[in-house]
Design a protein around this motif. Structure first.
Motif, short mmCIF file in Angstrom:
data_model
loop_
_atom_site.label_atom_id
_atom_site.label_comp_id
_atom_site.label_asym_id
_atom_site.label_seq_id
_atom_site.Cartn_x
_atom_site.Cartn_y
_atom_site.Cartn_z
N UNK A 172 23.91 15.36 13.86
CA UNK A 172 23.58 16.75 14.14
C UNK A 172 24.70 17.71 13.71
N UNK A 173 25.88 17.18 13.57
CA UNK A 173 27.01 18.01 13.15
C UNK A 173 27.51 18.97 14.21
N UNK A 174 27.35 18.60 15.47
CA UNK A 174 27.76 19.49 16.57
C UNK A 174 29.28 19.53 16.73
N UNK A 175 29.78 20.65 17.14
CA UNK A 175 31.18 20.76 17.57
C UNK A 175 31.23 20.50 19.07
N UNK A 176 32.38 20.72 19.67
CA UNK A 176 32.52 20.53 21.12
C UNK A 176 31.95 21.70 21.92
N UNK A 177 31.59 22.77 21.25
CA UNK A 177 31.18 24.00 21.95
C UNK A 177 29.75 23.89 22.48
N UNK A 178 29.56 24.27 23.74
CA UNK A 178 28.25 24.21 24.38
C UNK A 178 27.32 25.28 23.79
N UNK A 179 26.05 24.94 23.69
CA UNK A 179 25.04 25.81 23.09
C UNK A 179 25.01 27.21 23.72
N UNK A 225 26.14 33.88 24.77
CA UNK A 225 26.99 34.84 25.47
C UNK A 225 27.79 35.68 24.48
N UNK A 226 28.31 35.02 23.45
CA UNK A 226 29.10 35.74 22.46
C UNK A 226 28.23 36.74 21.69
N UNK A 227 27.04 36.31 21.28
CA UNK A 227 26.16 37.19 20.51
C UNK A 227 25.75 38.42 21.32
N UNK A 268 39.73 22.75 27.52
CA UNK A 268 38.32 23.07 27.79
C UNK A 268 37.62 23.42 26.48
N UNK A 269 37.38 22.43 25.63
CA UNK A 269 36.78 22.72 24.31
C UNK A 269 35.31 23.08 24.36
N UNK A 270 34.64 22.92 25.52
CA UNK A 270 33.22 23.24 25.62
C UNK A 270 32.97 24.75 25.63
N UNK A 271 33.95 25.51 26.06
CA UNK A 271 33.73 26.94 26.27
C UNK A 271 34.60 27.78 25.33
N UNK A 272 34.07 28.95 24.99
CA UNK A 272 34.78 29.88 24.12
C UNK A 272 35.63 30.85 24.93
N UNK A 273 36.64 31.39 24.29
CA UNK A 273 37.40 32.51 24.82
C UNK A 273 37.28 33.63 23.80
#
Length: 439
Positions: free
Chosen positions: A274-281, A286-288, A341-346
């Motif tokens: 799937x080519x996913x990174x560690x970031x949660x969907x 939230x960012x958008x 905490x690689x699942x979440x963005x800052x």
């Protein structure tokens, strides 16, 4: 009459709202308790215009030529350290276009560089802060707004300078990463980046909680005593690439694939292919949402392919707007995680644009987003967005005054309210889901 979400207290800020305002509504309940000595703070509303920051890239901050790591024992109350003053003669301002030179004056020391010890620049006349701000948020805001400057250092790979703030005497200065690794530093950015203060408060009000605490502060390193945004320095952020300023490399094409696979949603471990990174969907939703309301384009649309940029915009200055044929290969920028905490963005570098017209909004930011956070959408629908923003921004005295008080702040909120209506219409028209995203 709107109030906080917290229980009514004797000195809480009350704000009267009207659907059609012929003049700004009155703010009530801002008088301090009688037991305190009343102090009159003169308001100087020289800047009558709303926050307009689009397309201006000239830095007004005077950066030291070298980091300052020597002893900081010599200090003067109410002034920047002696070492900083010595550096000041070495500061050189970047050349400003002739048409703008009339606005600037030679750099001189400000009269009130340090905040008054008797009055905090974070105004809170009730026992509890607004419910969307945590106790840590308030502590960080007061640290950034009121603490004396102990030292000045160059900021690694970012615009601005690092301010080492008072209160580090008891911390381990020899610790790995220096004093800034222990939460006592702030990143001072340009006056043109003041919209980052608005972004912090909007992020908290919408329940996203992805930005770093940010306040306004005046400094002698800026011409005309203009206030600048000061952002809490967070040493837990993952190391970034110098080109994309991101903690991971992700192109627009790979990003769209991430959205389709809904990586890590509902605890489901993604497949390798799937080519996913560690970031949660949910992080992308939230960012958008925040980026659309503030029209922050550099994260998802650095080439300005989703709207018509002006010649002052950085994408035009760098010629990036000419490269919109192969958008899938364009890198996203400022995609930041924490080391632990690689699942979440800052969300960093949250400079927004309030002067972009409704017929020129960047909808590319919303491409591929089919779910939106319930906490944010409920606030946008509640008819209380203006009330909450006013209550929140009122805490930051310097920002409030720099925008011309209530009248100037209302103009900024007018823009956000209209974009919120457009976003809600977009959600309905596209059948996007509204989900709880507090995983």
């Amino acid at each position: 009459m709107g109030t906080n979400d917290t229980s009514a207290l004797p000195n809480v800020v009350y704000i009267t709202l009207r659907s059609k305002r012929s003049k700004p509504a009155n703010i009530r309940g801002t008088v301090k308790p009688k037991r305190r000595k009343k102090q009159t703070v003169p308001l100087h509303h020289e800047n009558k215009d709303p926050l307009v920051v689009a397309g201006q890239e000239k830095s007004l901050i005077q950066k030291p030529l070298h980091g300052t790591n020597n002893s900081m024992n010599k200090r003067r109350t109410g002034a920047v350290p002696e070492k900083a003053r010595d550096h000041q003669e070495k500061f050189k301002e970047k050349e400003t276009p002739k048409k703008d030179k009339r606005h600037w004056r030679p750099l001189v020391r400000g009269a009130n560089v340090q905040p008054s010890a008797l009055e905090s620049n974070i105004r809170m006349y009730s026992e509890s802060p607004p419910s969307w701000l945590s106790k840590d948020d308030i502590l960080s805001m007061r640290l950034l707004a009121d603490s004396k400057i102990e030292d000045i250092q160059e900021a690694p790979s970012q615009y601005g300078v690092l301010l080492v703030l008072e209160g580090v005497a008891t911390v381990n200065r020899s610790a790995k990463g220096g004093v800034c690794s222990q939460g006592h530093c702030g990143l001072m950015k340009r006056p043109l980046d003041m919209s980052e203060v608005f972004a912090f408060h909007l992020d908290r009000i919408l329940g996203l909680n992805r930005t770093l605490p940010t306040v306004s502060r005046k400094s002698e390193f800026v011409q005309d005593d203009q206030p600048c945004p000061i952002i809490l320095w967070d040493s837990s952020l993952a190391q970034t690439d110098n080109e994309t300023h991101s903690s991971l490399k992700l192109t627009w094409g790979a990003y769209k694939q991430q959205l389709k696979q809904k990586c890590w949603q509902n605890g489901k471990v993604p497949k390798t292919e799937w080519g996913c990174t560690d970031i949660h969907h949910y992080e992308w939703s939230k960012m958008a949402l925040l980026d659309f309301l503030l029209q922050i384009y550099h994260r998802l649309d650095k080439n300005c392919c989703g709207f018509k940029p002006r010649k002052e915009d950085s994408c035009v200055q760098k010629g990036l707007n000419l490269n919109c044929d192969d958008q899938d290969s364009v890198d996203l920028t400022h995609i930041i995680q924490r080391k632990d905490d690689p699942r979440h963005l800052v969300f960093i570098d949250n400079k927004g644009y309030f002067d972009r017209s409704e017929d020129n909004l960047d909808f590319k930011i919303l491409q591929g987003i089919n779910e939106f956070p319930e906490s944010a959408v409920s606030v946008l629908k509640s008819q209380r967005l203006r009330e909450k923003i006013l209550q929140s921004l009122f805490l930051d005295r310097i920002f409030w005054e720099s925008q011309g008080g209530r009248q100037g702040i209302d103009k900024l909120i007018d823009v956000i309210e209209q974009r919120a209506k457009i976003l809600l219409t977009y959600i309905n028209a596209h059948g996007a889901k509204v989900l709880p995203m507090n995983e």
